[in-house]
Write a protein that holds these residues in place. Structure first.
Motif, PDB file in Angstrom:
ATOM      1  N   ASP A  26      44.221  46.582  40.437  1.00  0.00           N
ATOM      2  CA  ASP A  26      43.998  44.572  40.068  1.00  0.00           C
ATOM      3  C   ASP A  26      42.627  44.455  41.212  1.00  0.00           C
ATOM      4  OD1 ASP A  26      44.980  44.728  37.104  1.00  0.00           O
ATOM      5  OD2 ASP A  26      46.542  43.776  37.844  1.00  0.00           O
ATOM      6  N   GLY A  27      42.541  42.989  40.763  1.00  0.00           N
ATOM      7  CA  GLY A  27      42.248  42.663  42.415  1.00  0.00           C
ATOM      8  C   GLY A  27      41.906  41.641  42.197  1.00  0.00           C
ATOM      9  N   HIS A  28      41.808  40.958  43.835  1.00  0.00           N
ATOM     10  CA  HIS A  28      41.771  38.854  43.546  1.00  0.00           C
ATOM     11  C   HIS A  28      40.143  38.547  43.175  1.00  0.00           C
ATOM     12  CE1 HIS A  28      41.493  34.951  45.385  1.00  0.00           C
ATOM     13  NE2 HIS A  28      42.934  35.405  45.772  1.00  0.00           N
ATOM     14  N   ALA A  29      40.374  37.477  42.359  1.00  0.00           N
ATOM     15  CA  ALA A  29      39.021  37.112  41.538  1.00  0.00           C
ATOM     16  C   ALA A  29      37.844  36.388  42.954  1.00  0.00           C
ATOM     17  CB  ALA A  29      39.463  36.381  41.120  1.00  0.00           C
ATOM     18  N   ALA A  30      38.463  36.359  43.702  1.00  0.00           N
ATOM     19  CA  ALA A  30      38.206  36.257  45.344  1.00  0.00           C
ATOM     20  C   ALA A  30      37.082  36.660  46.218  1.00  0.00           C
ATOM     21  CB  ALA A  30      38.624  35.166  46.178  1.00  0.00           C
ATOM     22  N   ARG A  31      37.006  38.310  45.383  1.00  0.00           N
ATOM     23  CA  ARG A  31      37.201  39.597  46.351  1.00  0.00           C
ATOM     24  C   ARG A  31      36.567  40.731  45.847  1.00  0.00           C
ATOM     25  NH1 ARG A  31      41.052  37.190  49.112  1.00  0.00           N
ATOM     26  NH2 ARG A  31      41.300  36.829  50.726  1.00  0.00           N
ATOM     27  N   PRO A  32      35.570  39.927  43.912  1.00  0.00           N
ATOM     28  CA  PRO A  32      35.387  41.155  43.327  1.00  0.00           C
ATOM     29  C   PRO A  32      34.644  42.504  43.860  1.00  0.00           C
ATOM     30  CG  PRO A  32      33.547  39.298  44.008  1.00  0.00           C
ATOM     31  CD  PRO A  32      34.839  39.163  44.199  1.00  0.00           C
ATOM     32  N   HIS A  33      34.555  42.348  44.887  1.00  0.00           N
ATOM     33  CA  HIS A  33      33.874  43.792  45.466  1.00  0.00           C
ATOM     34  C   HIS A  33      34.828  45.032  46.109  1.00  0.00           C
ATOM     35  CE1 HIS A  33      34.948  41.456  48.995  1.00  0.00           C
ATOM     36  NE2 HIS A  33      34.826  42.838  50.277  1.00  0.00           N
ATOM     37  N   LEU A  34      36.354  44.189  45.948  1.00  0.00           N
ATOM     38  CA  LEU A  34      36.657  45.319  46.453  1.00  0.00           C
ATOM     39  C   LEU A  34      37.845  46.061  44.830  1.00  0.00           C
ATOM     40  CD1 LEU A  34      39.305  43.708  48.900  1.00  0.00           C
ATOM     41  CD2 LEU A  34      37.335  45.090  48.907  1.00  0.00           C
ATOM     42  N   THR A  35      37.679  46.110  43.574  1.00  0.00           N
ATOM     43  CA  THR A  35      38.135  46.494  42.219  1.00  0.00           C
ATOM     44  C   THR A  35      36.435  47.129  41.651  1.00  0.00           C
ATOM     45  OG1 THR A  35      39.333  46.446  41.069  1.00  0.00           O
ATOM     46  CG2 THR A  35      38.996  44.448  41.254  1.00  0.00           C
ATOM     47  N   THR A  36      37.295  47.246  40.264  1.00  0.00           N
ATOM     48  CA  THR A  36      36.637  47.386  38.975  1.00  0.00           C
ATOM     49  C   THR A  36      37.050  46.376  38.311  1.00  0.00           C
ATOM     50  OG1 THR A  36      35.624  49.514  39.562  1.00  0.00           O
ATOM     51  CG2 THR A  36      34.844  48.631  37.904  1.00  0.00           C
ATOM     52  N   ASN A  37      36.378  45.896  37.608  1.00  0.00           N
ATOM     53  CA  ASN A  37      36.597  44.180  36.239  1.00  0.00           C
ATOM     54  C   ASN A  37      36.496  44.993  35.360  1.00  0.00           C
ATOM     55  OD1 ASN A  37      37.139  42.681  34.141  1.00  0.00           O
ATOM     56  ND2 ASN A  37      35.982  41.723  36.057  1.00  0.00           N
TER      57      ASN A  37
END
Length: 373
Positions: A182-193
């Motif tokens: 999971d990742g923060h919605a403000a930082r989509p570049h740090l995870t894979t949706n």
């Protein structure tokens, strides 16, 4: 109404009111065992699965062995607001007809020395596991002919009609998991949706092209991802894929392409995509001799003009594992017209119960014609 017809209907009503789901058909097994024993059948049950085999006739190696298969399990579905076991696929009718066949045969004592019949009451057809379990138990090792029966919806055939074969398609279902972080919605570049990954898979599925002359389809049928918080990008998801083809080679091609899509997208997004569960039912493999016997039986009971052409459907049935695992088996499944509506697996499925005796009589004639009696 004959006493046999009344008994078959009464048995159907009992089975319908006491439905049990896949692998849980214990009371059904016990009930059928008692009826088989009443007719003098040798019975076999199993310590690790439901289901029962009944043997009737003379098993001395001097005559072919004919098996009749009836599936036992019900679906678990929402029926008018309540989840319950529900026989919306007609397995209660199949069991009642096969028992009716036994009663009709047992009423003629001269037949017992001329036949060698196995009655296979098989669990777990709805989860595509019961036939394989019966094969594992060796129940068809000595069988030469295998007949099945299935109610058919009104769109396929009418009341007082029947088809000598149901040409089922192949069906494969995958349960798939995407395992990311999971990742923060403000930082989509740090995870894979994971939702975007599923969307990409869906888009690629629609671009699969196979021989257009062979019916086929592939689609996502469920998906879960994310939780209660709206500001978290889900890295994990779970979804299911349903694949259908009219023949087995096309299913092989389709599964290769689907697995290729999984690998390509997993590599692209540097995430893990894993198949965690597979359900598979093969397409029908046809036997002309068995089909001819069933066609003659239908003609004898209903009349030659009531014999329908082969019923081609992309629906599946694990009946065909018997012939896949034992190719020398001569098998076919009777498609019985019965005014069934609104459709199979509909929670309010209903049909004309007068068709039950048609099924009994057709199967009886198929037995007589197999043994040339």
């Amino acid at each position: 109404m004959t006493s046999l017809h009344a008994r078959v209907k009464e048995t159907f009503n009992y089975l319908h009111q006491n439905a049990e789901i896949s692998w849980g058909e214990q009371e059904t097994t016990d009930y059928i065992k008692s009826l088989l024993k009443e007719q003098g059948c040798d019975t076999t049950t199993f310590n690790d699965t439901t289901g029962i085999i009944g043997k009737f006739g003379t098993f001395d190696g001097n005559r072919p062995v004919v098996a009749i298969r009836a599936d036992m399990d019900a679906l678990w579905q929402n029926v008018r607001g309540t989840f319950q076991a529900n026989h919306s696929c007609g397995h209660d009718a199949h069991m009642a007809m096969v028992l009716g066949l036994l009663w009709k045969i047992a009423a003629d004592p001269l037949l017992k020395d001329q036949i060698a019949l196995k009655f296979i009451f098989q669990p777990a057809e709805e989860v595509a596991g019961g036939a394989l379990k019966m094969v594992e138990k060796g129940v068809v090792e000595d069988v030469d002919y295998l007949f099945g029966v299935h109610l058919r919806p009104i769109e396929e055939t009418a009341m007082n009609h029947a088809s000598p074969v149901i040409v089922h398609g192949a069906n494969t279902a995958y349960t798939v998991e995407i395992n990311g972080t999971d990742g923060h919605a403000a930082r989509p570049h740090l995870t894979t949706n994971a939702i975007e990954v599923v969307y990409e898979i869906m888009a690629h599925l629609s671009s699969i092209h196979l021989n257009p002359r062979v019916p086929h389809s592939v689609k996502i049928t469920s998906m879960t991802a994310g939780g209660k918080n709206t500001n978290i990008i889900p890295g994990a998801a779970k979804f299911t894929i349903d694949m259908r083809t009219q023949d087995n080679p096309t299913m092989d091609d389709l599964t290769d392409k689907v697995r290729g899509i999984f690998k390509a997208i997993a590599d692209l997004h540097e995430t893990d995509i894993s198949i965690t569960d597979i359900e598979h039912v093969p397409a029908a493999e046809l036997n002309e001799e068995a089909i001819r016997i069933m066609e003659e039986a239908i003609s004898s009971v209903l009349g030659g003009d009531q014999v329908d052409s082969p019923l081609i459907t992309t629906g599946g049935d694990d009946f065909h594992f018997y012939t896949i695992k034992r190719p020398e088996l001569k098998a076919t499944m009777l498609g019985l017209g019965c005014d069934l509506h609104p459709g199979l697996h509909h929670p309010d499925m209903t049909f004309n119960h007068d068709a039950l005796i048609n099924g009994v009589n057709i199967l009886y004639e198929a037995i007589r014609k197999t043994y040339k009696i």
